[in-house]
Write a protein that holds these residues in place. Structure first.
Motif, mmCIF file in Angstrom:
data_model
loop_
_atom_site.group_PDB
_atom_site.id
_atom_site.type_symbol
_atom_site.label_atom_id
_atom_site.label_comp_id
_atom_site.label_asym_id
_atom_site.label_seq_id
_atom_site.Cartn_x
_atom_site.Cartn_y
_atom_site.Cartn_z
ATOM 1 N N TRP A 52 1.219 -11.993 11.892
ATOM 2 C CA TRP A 52 2.240 -12.445 10.945
ATOM 3 C C TRP A 52 3.261 -11.325 10.850
ATOM 4 C CZ3 TRP A 52 2.390 -17.319 9.414
ATOM 5 C CH2 TRP A 52 1.224 -18.071 9.449
ATOM 6 N N GLN A 54 6.641 -9.425 9.265
ATOM 7 C CA GLN A 54 7.423 -9.234 8.041
ATOM 8 C C GLN A 54 8.837 -8.737 8.350
ATOM 9 O OE1 GLN A 54 6.459 -9.335 4.621
ATOM 10 N NE2 GLN A 54 4.599 -10.397 5.206
ATOM 11 N N LEU A 70 5.463 -20.234 8.475
ATOM 12 C CA LEU A 70 5.465 -19.275 7.387
ATOM 13 C C LEU A 70 4.052 -19.207 6.823
ATOM 14 C CD1 LEU A 70 8.799 -20.216 5.601
ATOM 15 C CD2 LEU A 70 8.426 -18.723 7.565
ATOM 16 N N GLU A 71 3.659 -18.039 6.362
ATOM 17 C CA GLU A 71 2.295 -17.849 5.893
ATOM 18 C C GLU A 71 1.962 -18.756 4.700
ATOM 19 O OE1 GLU A 71 -0.691 -14.085 5.928
ATOM 20 O OE2 GLU A 71 1.198 -13.788 4.881
ATOM 21 N N ASN A 72 2.989 -19.236 3.991
ATOM 22 C CA ASN A 72 2.759 -20.139 2.864
ATOM 23 C C ASN A 72 2.478 -21.580 3.322
ATOM 24 O OD1 ASN A 72 5.216 -21.318 3.533
ATOM 25 N ND2 ASN A 72 6.311 -20.535 1.758
ATOM 26 N N GLU A 74 4.520 -23.490 5.269
ATOM 27 C CA GLU A 74 5.743 -24.183 5.691
ATOM 28 C C GLU A 74 5.958 -23.986 7.193
ATOM 29 O OE1 GLU A 74 10.455 -24.356 4.353
ATOM 30 O OE2 GLU A 74 9.121 -22.896 3.424
ATOM 31 N N VAL A 86 16.443 -14.023 8.695
ATOM 32 C CA VAL A 86 15.659 -13.560 7.554
ATOM 33 C C VAL A 86 15.720 -12.036 7.524
ATOM 34 C CG1 VAL A 86 13.444 -13.479 8.786
ATOM 35 C CG2 VAL A 86 13.476 -13.799 6.300
ATOM 36 N N SER A 91 9.704 -12.771 4.230
ATOM 37 C CA SER A 91 8.778 -13.840 4.618
ATOM 38 C C SER A 91 7.744 -13.254 5.566
ATOM 39 C CB SER A 91 9.498 -15.005 5.297
ATOM 40 O OG SER A 91 9.797 -14.708 6.643
ATOM 41 N N SER A 92 6.636 -13.933 5.637
ATOM 42 C CA SER A 92 5.615 -13.616 6.617
ATOM 43 C C SER A 92 5.609 -14.793 7.580
ATOM 44 C CB SER A 92 4.267 -13.448 5.907
ATOM 45 O OG SER A 92 3.336 -12.850 6.751
ATOM 46 N N HIS A 93 6.003 -14.555 8.829
ATOM 47 C CA HIS A 93 6.230 -15.648 9.768
ATOM 48 C C HIS A 93 5.633 -15.321 11.133
ATOM 49 C CE1 HIS A 93 9.617 -12.814 9.870
ATOM 50 N NE2 HIS A 93 9.633 -13.037 11.174
#
Length: 112
Positions: A52, A54, A70-72, A74, A86, A91-93
């Protein structure tokens, strides 16, 4: 960031480096300046990043399509001609590519 003199980049003369994903492989052609990195990145089919991220980026899809997870939970789908941006630590992607993709990725101090 120091000024950068006018120059053309012939990507055909920039060697590719191989980076293994959790699955698949990415190939990077990288040009670095003080505080700025520009890359042409190709993901193989069935590519999944091994981490992931940042870090901030400007990512422009040159060929194909991919998903930025995305870590959430999405998922953002991008295809040829689309761009995402970004800043660092917002975000964590990670990238996922089913069929392979070619990207232009720009990152550096200006995204902090």
């Amino acid at each position: 960031m120091n000024p950068i003199d006018f120059q053309a980049i012939d990507w055909d003369n920039i060697p590719k480096t191989e980076h293994k994903g959790e699955t698949g492989t990415s190939f990077w052609q990288t040009k670095e300046f003080n505080g700025l990195r520009i890359r042409i990145v190709e993901y193989s089919s069935c590519y999944l990043a091994d981490h992931w991220c940042q870090k901030g980026h400007i990512v422009h899809c040159l060929e194909g399509d991919f998903i930025s997870e995305l870590e959430n939970g999405e998922e953002i789908s991008l295809h040829k001609g689309m761009t995402y941006i970004v800043s660092d630590n917002l975000s964590s992607h990670r990238s996922v590519s089913k069929d392979g993709v070619k990207l232009l990725i720009i990152d550096g101090e200006f995204l902090k």
